[in-house]
Design an enzyme around this catalytic site. Sequence first.
Site, PDB file in Angstrom:
ATOM      1  N   SER A 185     -28.992  18.793  52.659  1.00 29.69           N
ATOM      2  CA  SER A 185     -29.602  17.616  52.023  1.00 29.69           C
ATOM      3  C   SER A 185     -30.589  16.918  52.949  1.00 29.69           C
ATOM      4  CB  SER A 185     -28.519  16.623  51.572  1.00 29.69           C
ATOM      5  OG  SER A 185     -27.687  16.258  52.658  1.00 29.69           O
ATOM      6  N   THR A 228     -44.478  -9.688  14.409  1.00 26.42           N
ATOM      7  CA  THR A 228     -43.196  -9.036  14.172  1.00 26.42           C
ATOM      8  C   THR A 228     -43.524  -7.803  13.344  1.00 26.42           C
ATOM      9  OG1 THR A 228     -42.782 -10.250  12.125  1.00 26.42           O
ATOM     10  CG2 THR A 228     -41.941 -11.252  14.147  1.00 26.42           C
ATOM     11  N   HIS A 229     -42.827  -6.721  13.606  1.00 29.68           N
ATOM     12  CA  HIS A 229     -43.126  -5.434  12.935  1.00 29.68           C
ATOM     13  C   HIS A 229     -44.571  -5.014  13.174  1.00 29.68           C
ATOM     14  CE1 HIS A 229     -39.421  -6.443  10.705  1.00 29.68           C
ATOM     15  NE2 HIS A 229     -39.971  -7.636  10.594  1.00 29.68           N
ATOM     16  N   SER A 281     -63.048   9.447  31.914  1.00 35.01           N
ATOM     17  CA  SER A 281     -62.725  10.743  31.338  1.00 35.01           C
ATOM     18  C   SER A 281     -63.579  11.803  31.992  1.00 35.01           C
ATOM     19  CB  SER A 281     -62.994  10.709  29.830  1.00 35.01           C
ATOM     20  OG  SER A 281     -63.181  12.015  29.329  1.00 35.01           O
ATOM     21  N   LYS A 306     -65.542   6.731  28.059  1.00 33.25           N
ATOM     22  CA  LYS A 306     -64.130   6.358  28.099  1.00 33.25           C
ATOM     23  C   LYS A 306     -63.769   5.456  29.281  1.00 33.25           C
ATOM     24  CE  LYS A 306     -61.220   7.465  25.793  1.00 33.25           C
ATOM     25  NZ  LYS A 306     -60.428   8.685  25.793  1.00 33.25           N
ATOM     26  N   GLU A 334     -50.159   3.339  30.624  1.00 31.95           N
ATOM     27  CA  GLU A 334     -49.489   4.522  30.063  1.00 31.95           C
ATOM     28  C   GLU A 334     -48.475   5.089  31.045  1.00 31.95           C
ATOM     29  OE1 GLU A 334     -52.445   7.268  28.123  1.00 31.95           O
ATOM     30  OE2 GLU A 334     -53.767   5.642  28.706  1.00 31.95           O
ATOM     31  N   GLN A 384     -23.172  14.154  46.595  1.00 37.42           N
ATOM     32  CA  GLN A 384     -24.451  14.290  47.289  1.00 37.42           C
ATOM     33  C   GLN A 384     -25.618  14.199  46.302  1.00 37.42           C
ATOM     34  OE1 GLN A 384     -24.844  16.899  50.790  1.00 37.42           O
ATOM     35  NE2 GLN A 384     -26.218  18.129  49.529  1.00 37.42           N
TER      36      GLN A 384
END
Length: 456
Positions: A22, A154-155, A276, A282, A289, A321
């Site tokens: 490890s 809302t929604h 982009s 872009k 994100e 571990q």
Amino acid sequence: MTLWSGRFTSSMDATLWELSESFSFDQVLYAHDIEGSKAHVDGLVRAGLLEAGEGELLVSTLDQVRGEFERGEFIRAASDEDIHMAIERRATELAGAVGAKLHTSRSRNDQVATTLRLFTRDAVTEIARSALRLVDALVYVGAANADAYLPGYTHLQRAQPVLLSHHLNAHAWSLLRDVDRLLDARTRMNVSPLGAGALAGTSLPIDPAATAAALGFGSAFANSMDAVSDRDFVAETLFDIALLGVHLSRMGEELVLWTSAEFNFARLGDDFTTGSSMLPQKKNSDVAELARGKAGRLVGNLTGLLVMLKGLPLAYNRDLQEDKEPLFDSVRHINLVLAAMTGAYRSLTFNAVVAQAAANDPYLVAIDIAEKLVEEGLPFRQAHEMVGKLVGQSVSSGVDFLQVVGQDPQFARFSVLFEPGAALRRRQSPGASGPLASQAQANRLATTREALEARL
Ligand code: ARG
């Protein structure tokens, strides 16, 4: 030669070595492991198991090993399975014969549990501190656009107008709860396992309470088996990070929406957006994100750990571990996201013209008309029904709701409610979204933040 070569006749198979080593990931624990070892050495001196001079030599040797790690000069030996063995091996090389006494009355089981608690305690403090910085960024954006408002949803349907600061503070409150949770977890994890040995303590005259105090723990373990097998503190930390990650993901999703051409409520700075490779026009909100995307691994790390723990018999098992990589991964990624989102919010330009135009949508005044009718003595259900009919007329006729109200002699007196911002100003109940309630909230938020900061 391994530390346990005494009872073995052949060495470990290469595949087992690769499976079980490890060091490749637990070397980041070096500073905390050395901190624990130094307290252990002092404890051995107090117990009369080491001469004072031997203790001093071991402590200075451990500091020397830490220096090698800090300078990137530490050289791993082929036999260094994990960070604990690597440090003991190197300290023994440097200190000579006394090195063989370092592991007296200690097992890697209580050692790793101690080291990981020390690491997690610091990590949690750092995450909490970064989360407070993000709270500050949210408050800053709200204050920099003090009068700006937008539709509350809302929604994802426009519902009622809210101040931008009110909206951003909603996120700040969830972050403050995250900080509170992290600091609570820190208190609970602040128990030292050092002295539990492999699982049953030791016949040697050590004082776990004293080493606990030396390491800043609130107390020492009560049960040696619990001490070496408990990873609740890792699970709690991973949960706290996962939930914080979920909050950041929701904030990220919102920034993605706000910065789309469809909403056009906000722009992020060029330094917090990407272009982009193909489309010249872009400007992408990748930061938001990624904040959203990271939540997946943070939740995954938590579930992976819980599943690893669920079948383990007492006390230490090597499965444990597997606690490290998810912990290290979550700590690293939450810190990255917190820092990037803090910068992203500070770079944000709010498009108040567009957002306020959306919030001035006449339909958002419907509830205010109903509440005016309530003030005039009408039961709310009746008021709701009446205004609902007016909305229906507007929708079916295509005539603006403001006009429908203005032209109806029964309702024309409510036309004033459609003035831009009027509906927002009417939201004055405690904790509400309007300007009159906002100062009290800001004060309360600042007080809560200060109280958390004081606990850091
Ligand atoms: N690297 C090990 C871990 O992380 C240290 C403890 C090893 N203990 C043992 N009995 N093999 O858990």
